[in-house]
Design a protein around this motif. Structure first.
Motif, short mmCIF file in Angstrom:
data_model
loop_
_atom_site.label_atom_id
_atom_site.label_comp_id
_atom_site.label_asym_id
_atom_site.label_seq_id
_atom_site.Cartn_x
_atom_site.Cartn_y
_atom_site.Cartn_z
N ARG A 171 60.24 16.19 7.37
CA ARG A 171 58.76 16.29 7.44
C ARG A 171 58.24 14.88 7.67
O ARG A 171 57.82 14.21 6.75
N LYS A 199 58.59 1.58 6.62
CA LYS A 199 58.27 1.38 5.20
C LYS A 199 58.92 0.08 4.73
O LYS A 199 58.33 -0.70 3.97
N GLU A 251 61.67 9.43 1.24
CA GLU A 251 60.51 9.46 2.13
C GLU A 251 60.56 10.65 3.07
O GLU A 251 61.59 10.91 3.72
N ASP A 252 59.47 11.35 3.14
CA ASP A 252 59.27 12.41 4.13
C ASP A 252 60.37 13.48 4.14
O ASP A 252 60.89 13.86 5.19
N ASP A 256 58.13 8.64 -2.61
CA ASP A 256 56.88 8.00 -2.21
C ASP A 256 55.79 9.02 -1.92
O ASP A 256 54.62 8.81 -2.30
N ASP A 257 56.13 10.12 -1.26
CA ASP A 257 55.11 11.09 -0.89
C ASP A 257 54.54 11.81 -2.10
O ASP A 257 53.36 12.15 -2.14
N ASN A 277 49.77 5.40 0.89
CA ASN A 277 50.65 4.99 -0.21
C ASN A 277 51.23 3.58 -0.04
O ASN A 277 51.86 3.05 -0.94
MG LIG Z 1 55.70 9.70 3.70
#
Ligand SMILES: [Mg+2]
Ligand SMILES: NC(=O)c1ccc[n+]([C@@H]2O[C@H](COP(=O)([O-])OP(=O)(O)OC[C@H]3O[C@@H](n4cnc5c(N)ncnc54)[C@H](O)[C@@H]3O)[C@@H](O)[C@H]2O)c1
Ligand SMILES: O=C(O)C[C@H](O)C(=O)O
Length: 634
Positions: free
Chosen positions: A191, A209, A280-281, A303-304, A505
């Motif tokens: 995602r 990031k 992440e993601d 993080d999300d 973020n």
């Molecule tokens: Mg993210």
């Protein structure tokens, strides 16, 4: 003591605090050992870490056998950057009438090539021009880069683990050249922002990031590692594209999937026990499962889920202040959230916890705080009638009698909910561009707040729930506006400016990572994350908030990151989690007062910065020839 050893001692003392490379390994900041360079001539020019291009002095050129390999005019770092930026600006001028995506991508290509040949200059440029280049190396351009990655790929960056590597990961991690790694950002590409499943191409987000970890937190670029864990993709276009660089099979599921991530975690923590892993993601079905699976064992965070939650809580507190209310009034805010995925759920949980703490932290406080949220997903308003509701969302499902009383129902549309609730805040984490349509925004005009707030947080730009122009023009000049991707402020006429905050973020993850690293905490607690969020909220000054600014400008990201990291360390000490790192053990840390913690963070950020900026020059200028000579003798 031999002359040579004396010289080494002297050099080491003189340049205390600068990190040196020993042989092919990279050592920690605190060990002031000298560097032995095994490279010379073109090998140095072709190594992005040592290469200074036209900035090599004449002495260096002689010592390192570079004479004749470079044009004769010697440039300072500043001149090099100026030359680079002049060329970049020319490109911008020439392409100004073209599509903005094409220009951004062209800029990304140029910066990426610089990254590949001269890291020192790349990061120096990024640090000095963070406002200008963050939107290129990070959100939103990085989204485009991920979409086109199979075509853009020239040189690998980071590590790739795939389903084919089962059983090999423990040894594979030793293929990475760095002895020490401080930060890993890992994704499975399932995602990527609001762009969906991009498979192996998602590595771009991990790289972006980590660029911010270097630029904002001063983490040494030699100690960051982007990781792609390729467990297949369900993206039909990628499965059919012969040029796709990842595994062309459907995503692994269930135990098979989990066992691969388990193996990766075991391998990286086995080699680098101090590392911090940022997830992440990951698609929401795995994001929270993996977080719960690892958060009490490994030094990791998502993080999300957690970074976003903290940034949004800080923004919500800012919005309360902008209404000229006290923070303690936060539990009275009515909040409609569109999007109940990994980010949305993380946000409602953290916001509820913050409200409940303000109300006394009791069960009753949690119950009361629950009723401030109205959560809408792709199927409309979530109520108790929703089948198969996720456990984490259950507390936020509206009770049937409540919805009936308000003329709402399970699955009510966003417009209906906004019309009825008249919320103080409308918050989008849906990934759906334009979700806050004219109709929704008109309904939001009915908000009872003196300064209603719109958070259109989905990324990248095209996925924002609305633009600031739409928000200010439909709802009014008085609103607070934040978006996940950067937008220009809006000219509202008569000298008024509609301020566009970037609610991303990025304001927290670098500080969470740095603070955790320096505290030496073995896990990242809720308290540490809460401290980070509260610290971000406190970074905004009263006059800024009154003017509609609830997040700082990105130009302040280094200063914000320093404060956030210090807050994280203080909390880790408070919770007795801080085991210490980098020459500071837990007792040393406990003795530090708040001011000293800030200095400790700053020193470590600038060590990395110095290491990055001055290192090649110092190494090569002051000690390079001796060590090169030493190498030759071996
Ligand atoms: Mg993210
Ligand atoms: N600004 C930031 O810092 C930040 C941080 C994290 C995520 N995000 C963005 O948030 C978005 C969502 O991320 P995620 O991880 O939660 O994704 P996700 O796929 O886990 O969740 C998306 C949610 O949106 C809901 N949704 C889809 N269509 C909808 C509609 N028409 N109306 C209402 N809800 C709808 C889905 O049902 C789901 O609950 C992404 O675009 C991501 O880029 C931004
Ligand atoms: O990547 C970003 O800019 C923020 C966030 O992590 C996202 O997934 O959108």
């Amino acid at each position: 003591m031999s002359n040579f050893s004396r010289q080494v001692r002297l050099s080491s003392t003189l340049i205390r605090g600068i990190q040196y490379r020993i042989s092919r390994s990279f050592t920690t900041i605190e060990c002031h050992r000298p560097t032995i360079l095994h490279k010379k001539g073109v090998d140095i020019l072709h190594n992005p870490w040592f290469n200074k291009g036209t900035a090599f002095s004449m002495t260096e050129r002689d010592r390192l056998e570079l004479r004749g390999l470079l044009p004769p005019n010697i440039m300072t770092d500043e001149q090099q950057i100026e030359r680079f930026m002049t060329e970049l600006k020319k490109l911008e001028m020439n392409a100004r009438d073209g599509p903005s995506d094409t220009i951004s991508l062209a800029k990304w290509r140029i910066l990426n090539r610089l990254h590949d040949r001269n890291e020192t200059m790349y990061y120096k440029l990024l640090m000095a021009n963070i406002k200008e280049y963050a939107p290129i190396v990070y959100t939103p351009t990085v989204g485009l880069v991920c979409q086109k990655y199979s075509g853009l790929f020239r040189r690998p960056r980071g590590m790739y683990f795939s389903a084919l590597d089962r059983g090999e990961m423990m040894s594979m991690v030793y293929n990475w050249p760095a002895e020490q790694v401080d930060m890993i950002v890992v994704t499975d590409g399932s995602r990527i922002m609001g762009l969906g499943d991009l498979g192996v191409q998602g590595i771009g987000i991990a790289i972006g990031k980590l660029d911010l970890y270097v630029a904002a937190a001063g983490i040494n670029p030699q100690r960051v590692l982007p990781i792609m864990i390729d467990v297949g993709t369900n993206n039909e276009n990628l499965l059919e594209n012969p040029l796709y660089l990842g595994l062309q099979e459907r995503r692994l599921e269930g135990e098979e999937y989990l066992s691969i991530i388990d193996e990766l975690m075991e391998a990286v923590f086995n080699r680098w026990p101090h590392v911090i892993v940022q997830f992440e993601d990951f698609q929401s079905k795995w994001a929270s499962t993996l977080l719960h699976r690892y958060r009490n064992t490994y030094r990791m965070f998502n993080d999300d889920v957690q970074g976003t939650a903290g940034v949004v809580v800080a923004g919500l507190l800012g919005a309360v202040r902008a209404q000229e209310k006290m923070m303690i009034d936060f539990p009275k805010q009515n909040i409609v959230v569109a999007g109940a995925g990994s980010a949305g759920v993380g946000v409602v949980k953290a916001a509820r916890r913050t409200m409940a703490r303000m109300l006394g932290d009791s069960k009753a406080a949690y119950d009361s705080a629950r009723s401030q949220f109205w959560v809408v997903d792709v199927d409309g308003l979530i109520t108790e009638e929703r089948a198969g509701i996720d456990n984490e969302l259950k507390p936020f499902a509206r009770k049937i009698n409540e919805t009936k009383r308000r003329g709402l129902r399970e699955g009510a549309t966003l417009v209906e909910v906004v019309q009825e609730v008249k919320p103080d805040v409308l918050l989008g984490l849906s990934g759906v561009g334009g979700l806050f349509s004219k109709e929704v925004l008109e309904a939001f005009r009915g908000s009872t707040s003196t300064r209603p707030a719109i958070f259109a947080l989905s990324n990248p730009t095209m996925n924002a729930e609305c633009t600031p122009e739409e928000a200010f023009s439909v709802v009014g000049k008085h609103i607070i506006f934040a978006s996940g991707s950067p937008f220009q402020n809006v000219d509202l006429g008569s000298g008024d400016i509609g301020y566009c905050n970037q609610g991303n973020n990025m304001y927290l993850f670098p500080g969470i990572g740095l603070g955790t690293l320096l505290s030496g905490a073995r896990v990242i607690s809720d308290g540490m994350l809460q401290a980070a969020a509260e610290c971000l909220a406190e970074c905004m000054k009263e006059d800024e908030v009154v003017n509609g600014m609830i997040y700082p400008p990105i130009s302040r990201i280094r200063e914000i990151t320093k404060s956030v990291a210090a807050a994280v360390i203080s909390e880790a000490i408070e919770e007795d989690l801080a085991e210490g790192y980098r020459g500071m053990n837990s007792r040393d840390l406990q003795r530090l007062n708040k001011e000293e913690i800030l200095v400790h963070v700053e020193n470590n950020m600038s060590h990395a910065k110095d290491a990055l900026i001055k290192r090649p020059q110092l190494e090569i200028n002051k000690i390079g020839i001796r060590f090169l000579g030493e190498c030759k003798r071996r």
